[in-house]
Design a protein around this motif. Structure first.
Motif, PDB file in Angstrom:
ATOM      1  N   HIS A 109      11.176   4.062   1.158  1.00  0.00           N
ATOM      2  CA  HIS A 109      11.106   3.642  -0.246  1.00  0.00           C
ATOM      3  C   HIS A 109       9.755   2.981  -0.540  1.00  0.00           C
ATOM      4  CE1 HIS A 109      13.388   2.914  -3.945  1.00  0.00           C
ATOM      5  NE2 HIS A 109      12.885   1.697  -3.990  1.00  0.00           N
ATOM      6  N   LEU A 110       9.349   2.072   0.308  1.00  0.00           N
ATOM      7  CA  LEU A 110       8.098   1.337   0.119  1.00  0.00           C
ATOM      8  C   LEU A 110       6.882   2.254   0.184  1.00  0.00           C
ATOM      9  CD1 LEU A 110       6.534  -1.336  -0.172  1.00  0.00           C
ATOM     10  CD2 LEU A 110       6.658  -1.564   2.305  1.00  0.00           C
ATOM     11  N   VAL A 111       6.816   3.096   1.190  1.00  0.00           N
ATOM     12  CA  VAL A 111       5.660   3.991   1.341  1.00  0.00           C
ATOM     13  C   VAL A 111       5.596   4.983   0.173  1.00  0.00           C
ATOM     14  CG1 VAL A 111       4.681   5.835   2.776  1.00  0.00           C
ATOM     15  CG2 VAL A 111       5.487   3.722   3.835  1.00  0.00           C
ATOM     16  N   THR A 112       6.743   5.470  -0.259  1.00  0.00           N
ATOM     17  CA  THR A 112       6.754   6.400  -1.393  1.00  0.00           C
ATOM     18  C   THR A 112       6.291   5.707  -2.661  1.00  0.00           C
ATOM     19  OG1 THR A 112       8.583   7.587  -0.351  1.00  0.00           O
ATOM     20  CG2 THR A 112       8.138   8.075  -2.651  1.00  0.00           C
ATOM     21  N   TRP A 113       6.675   4.454  -2.869  1.00  0.00           N
ATOM     22  CA  TRP A 113       6.184   3.714  -4.029  1.00  0.00           C
ATOM     23  C   TRP A 113       4.653   3.569  -3.984  1.00  0.00           C
ATOM     24  CZ3 TRP A 113       7.385   2.560  -8.729  1.00  0.00           C
ATOM     25  CH2 TRP A 113       8.707   2.471  -9.113  1.00  0.00           C
ATOM     26  N   ILE A 114       4.123   3.314  -2.823  1.00  0.00           N
ATOM     27  CA  ILE A 114       2.667   3.177  -2.699  1.00  0.00           C
ATOM     28  C   ILE A 114       1.988   4.511  -3.013  1.00  0.00           C
ATOM     29  CG2 ILE A 114       0.782   2.761  -1.055  1.00  0.00           C
ATOM     30  CD1 ILE A 114       2.717   0.712   0.306  1.00  0.00           C
ATOM     31  N   VAL A 115       2.523   5.594  -2.474  1.00  0.00           N
ATOM     32  CA  VAL A 115       1.961   6.921  -2.754  1.00  0.00           C
ATOM     33  C   VAL A 115       2.049   7.235  -4.242  1.00  0.00           C
ATOM     34  CG1 VAL A 115       2.284   9.401  -2.363  1.00  0.00           C
ATOM     35  CG2 VAL A 115       2.364   7.813  -0.437  1.00  0.00           C
ATOM     36  N   ILE A 116       3.183   6.937  -4.849  1.00  0.00           N
ATOM     37  CA  ILE A 116       3.346   7.181  -6.284  1.00  0.00           C
ATOM     38  C   ILE A 116       2.335   6.369  -7.088  1.00  0.00           C
ATOM     39  CG2 ILE A 116       4.874   6.672  -8.234  1.00  0.00           C
ATOM     40  CD1 ILE A 116       7.168   7.738  -6.674  1.00  0.00           C
TER      41      ILE A 116
END
Length: 116
Positions: A7-14
């Motif tokens: 969840h955290l890494v995907t938020w950063i990528v987004i």
């Protein structure tokens, strides 16, 4: 733990893809599509995390879900306005502020992990 990190890494990528889509003129559609695929990952992992967070902090969880949906809507409005060449600063600031608020609410729900 894997759900939280995903969840955290995907938020950063987004967040990076949104900035690239809004502030560059090359590959804008690619950045928008990566962002939209990221929404799917965020929603899937968010549901899994919400099931655990519900017993701890249901009110904060509901607020985070609402703010996150508003954030996604603002991003999509910004993408549409950019394609129409009608993007303005208040909308960009709204996207940035809502991104920060969603992040803070998420960290609060996670007990400030990985910071604490």
């Amino acid at each position: 733990m894997v759900w939280l990190w995903t969840h955290l890494v995907t938020w950063i990528v987004i967040a990076v893809m949104i900035l690239l889509a809004l502030f560059t003129d090359k590959h804008t559609k690619v950045y928008e599509m990566i962002t939209r695929v990221g929404y799917l990952v965020i929603i899937a992992t968010g549901i899994k995390l919400a099931i655990r967070a519900w017993s701890v902090e249901p009110t904060l969880l509901i607020v985070k879900i609402i703010v996150a949906l508003i954030f996604i809507a603002l991003v999509e409005i910004a993408f549409a306005r950019k394609s129409q060449k009608n993007l303005n600063r208040p909308l960009i600031w709204a996207v940035i502020v809502f991104c920060i608020v969603v992040a803070l609410l998420g960290f609060a729900l996670a007990g400030w992990y990985p910071f604490a």
